[in-house]
Design an enzyme around this catalytic site. Structure first.
Site, mmCIF file in Angstrom:
data_model
loop_
_atom_site.group_PDB
_atom_site.id
_atom_site.type_symbol
_atom_site.label_atom_id
_atom_site.label_comp_id
_atom_site.label_asym_id
_atom_site.label_seq_id
_atom_site.Cartn_x
_atom_site.Cartn_y
_atom_site.Cartn_z
ATOM 1 N N HIS A 100 0.866 -1.182 0.000
ATOM 2 C CA HIS A 100 0.000 0.000 0.000
ATOM 3 C C HIS A 100 0.899 1.227 0.000
ATOM 4 O O HIS A 100 1.876 1.284 0.758
ATOM 5 C CB HIS A 100 -0.908 0.036 1.221
ATOM 6 N N HIS A 159 0.862 5.813 -0.916
ATOM 7 C CA HIS A 159 0.126 7.024 -1.292
ATOM 8 C C HIS A 159 0.866 7.683 -2.452
ATOM 9 O O HIS A 159 1.005 8.897 -2.526
ATOM 10 C CB HIS A 159 0.036 7.991 -0.109
ATOM 11 N N ASP A 218 0.555 -5.058 -20.138
ATOM 12 C CA ASP A 218 1.557 -6.066 -19.739
ATOM 13 C C ASP A 218 1.383 -6.516 -18.288
ATOM 14 O O ASP A 218 1.852 -7.582 -17.901
ATOM 15 C CB ASP A 218 2.967 -5.486 -19.909
ATOM 16 N N HIS A 226 -8.371 7.333 -0.604
ATOM 17 C CA HIS A 226 -7.217 6.784 0.116
ATOM 18 C C HIS A 226 -6.025 6.642 -0.815
ATOM 19 O O HIS A 226 -5.212 7.551 -0.925
ATOM 20 C CB HIS A 226 -7.611 5.460 0.773
ATOM 21 N N TYR A 281 1.310 -16.530 -11.273
ATOM 22 C CA TYR A 281 1.373 -17.025 -9.898
ATOM 23 C C TYR A 281 1.491 -18.553 -9.869
ATOM 24 O O TYR A 281 0.956 -19.216 -9.012
ATOM 25 C CB TYR A 281 0.126 -16.628 -9.095
#
Ligand SMILES: O=C(CO)[C@@H](O)[C@H](O)COP(=O)(O)O
Length: 230
Positions: A94, A96, A119, A170, A228
């Site tokens: 996370h 900003h 991509d 946020h 993954y």
């Protein structure tokens, strides 16, 4: 415990200031060990130039601190909700970062305008709705995670193929198979946000790229089943 994961998460956190993604402590990275179900996250409010691998905090998936002398990041409940829901995710970021946060504050998805975006993200980078006053008062960070999940479920978006989201009012969250890949996706998201802003300034009537660009570029890079390790 989990010393190697702590080192990986520490190094991933230190990549954020190196890449210009954070100011002061405005951001956090975590990584999970799926065998134990424990995840490691940056401590809250600690200047990056004072961080050490030993400062990393170990949490369990019930939100309990397992090890660490410092408070876990204030965004820990958001990371927790995502780890519980999405078992393919191994690391979360996370920030900003200013360009992506501007799109989040504007409450807009980042459209797919080109191959750089394609991509890494299979479609627009979605912007999750703002929380209600009740959701904010009840449990801001937990409900931020739940609204991210709600956004992906309602819009039928695969979080493995779109490893990032904007949270209105946020900022961005990204993820990946591990902390390092989550940081890589955070860097790309910020660049893609910057490009999209300029694209719309140059041509306010610009349209998103055709789906064939999305399909060709994303699956050429990731394959339909390679992402993954699927
Ligand atoms: O948005 C916020 C606070 O408003 C957080 O994302 C902080 O910017 C990061 O906090 P810590 O990880 O240091 O607790």
């Amino acid at each position: 415990m989990l010393e190697e994961l702590k080192r990986q998460v520490y190094e991933a956190n230190m990549e954020l200031p190196k890449r210009g993604l954070i100011t002061y402590t405005w951001g956090n990275v975590s990584g999970i060990d799926r065998e134990t179900g424990y995840f490691v996250i940056k401590p809250s409010g600690v200047d990056y130039d004072k961080l050490t691998p030993e400062d990393m905090v170990v949490m369990d998936l019930d939100g309990n601190k397992v090890e660490g002398s410092l408070r876990p990041s204030s965004d820990t409940p958001t990371h927790l909700e995502l780890y519980k829901k999405y078992t393919d995710i191994g690391g979360i970021v996370h920030t900003h970062s200013p360009e992506a946060t501007a799109w989040a504050q504007a409450g807009r998805d980042i459209p797919l305008y080109g191959t750089t975006h394609a991509d890494y993200f299979y479609g627009p980078i979605p912007c999750a709705r703002s929380l209600t006053p009740e959701e904010i008062d009840e449990a801001y960070e937990t409900n931020t995670g739940r609204v991210i999940i709600e956004t992906f479920e309602k819009r039928g978006i695969n979080p493995v193929y779109t490893p990032g989201v904007l949270c209105t009012n946020h900022g961005p969250f990204t993820w990946g198979k591990d902390a390092a890949e989550a940081v890589h996706n955070a860097v790309v998201l910020e660049e893609v946000a910057k490009m999209a802003t300029k694209t719309e300034l140059i041509n306010p009537d610009v349209k998103p790229a055709p789906d064939c660009i999305r399909d060709k570029h994303f699956f050429r890079k990731h394959g339909k089943n390679a992402y993954y390790g699927q």
